[in-house]
Design a protein around this motif. Structure first.
Motif, short mmCIF file in Angstrom:
data_model
loop_
_atom_site.label_atom_id
_atom_site.label_comp_id
_atom_site.label_asym_id
_atom_site.label_seq_id
_atom_site.Cartn_x
_atom_site.Cartn_y
_atom_site.Cartn_z
N ARG A 233 -0.74 23.40 25.97
CA ARG A 233 -0.45 22.66 24.76
C ARG A 233 -1.47 23.41 23.85
O ARG A 233 -2.52 23.77 23.97
N PHE A 234 -1.05 23.20 22.65
CA PHE A 234 -1.91 23.42 21.41
C PHE A 234 -2.65 21.91 21.08
O PHE A 234 -1.95 21.01 21.24
N GLU A 235 -4.12 22.13 20.82
CA GLU A 235 -4.87 20.89 20.67
C GLU A 235 -5.45 21.05 19.24
O GLU A 235 -5.92 21.91 18.99
N LEU A 236 -5.40 19.89 18.61
CA LEU A 236 -5.95 19.77 17.46
C LEU A 236 -7.43 18.62 17.26
O LEU A 236 -7.18 17.83 17.95
N TYR A 237 -8.38 19.24 16.80
CA TYR A 237 -9.40 18.61 16.92
C TYR A 237 -10.02 18.16 15.60
O TYR A 237 -9.94 19.16 14.85
N ARG A 238 -10.79 17.23 15.19
CA ARG A 238 -11.37 16.86 14.10
C ARG A 238 -12.48 16.26 14.28
O ARG A 238 -12.83 15.34 15.26
N ASP A 239 -13.60 16.88 13.95
CA ASP A 239 -15.27 16.48 14.23
C ASP A 239 -15.38 16.48 15.69
O ASP A 239 -16.18 15.52 16.15
N GLY A 240 -14.95 17.35 16.28
CA GLY A 240 -15.09 17.58 17.82
C GLY A 240 -14.11 16.66 18.76
O GLY A 240 -14.44 16.56 19.78
#
Length: 110
Positions: free
Chosen positions: A9-16
């Motif tokens: 999977r591709f994972e999206l992180y925001r502020d860790g």
């Protein structure tokens, strides 16, 4: 955006913080079947899924890959824009829109 190949999977992180992911199957030679998109409940309705799909498609373009749209959200995304039409695999494009993808999921019992 992180490509977590161990999880597929591709994972999206925001502020860790992990806020969304898109499961895929990497097929040869360089085709990605985009299977399922998820967004953490606390980040839904904030444009996370669209941002994630854009970033995934940008990465696949850089890699010289093609896409098969299985996920209803991804199919819907492709039906609303031509910006990434060149990435759809000509032999195996997947579903043309959300309704077709959802109907296939229901038929498969998912």
């Amino acid at each position: 955006m992180v490509d977590n190949t161990d999880q597929g999977r591709f994972e999206l992180y925001r502020d860790g913080e992990l806020v969304g992911w898109l499961y895929y199957t990497h097929l040869r030679p360089d085709r990605y079947a985009l299977r399922h998109t998820e967004v953490e409940a606390s980040h839904q309705h904030q444009g996370v899924a669209s941002a994630m799909v854009r970033q995934v498609l940008d990465q696949i373009r850089v890699r010289g890959g093609t896409v098969t749209a299985i996920c209803p959200f991804v199919a819907d995304y492709f039906s609303r824009t031509t910006a990434y039409a060149d990435l759809l695999d000509s032999r195996h494009p997947g579903y043309p829109d959300r309704a077709s993808a959802e109907a296939a999921e229901r038929k498969a019992g998912r």
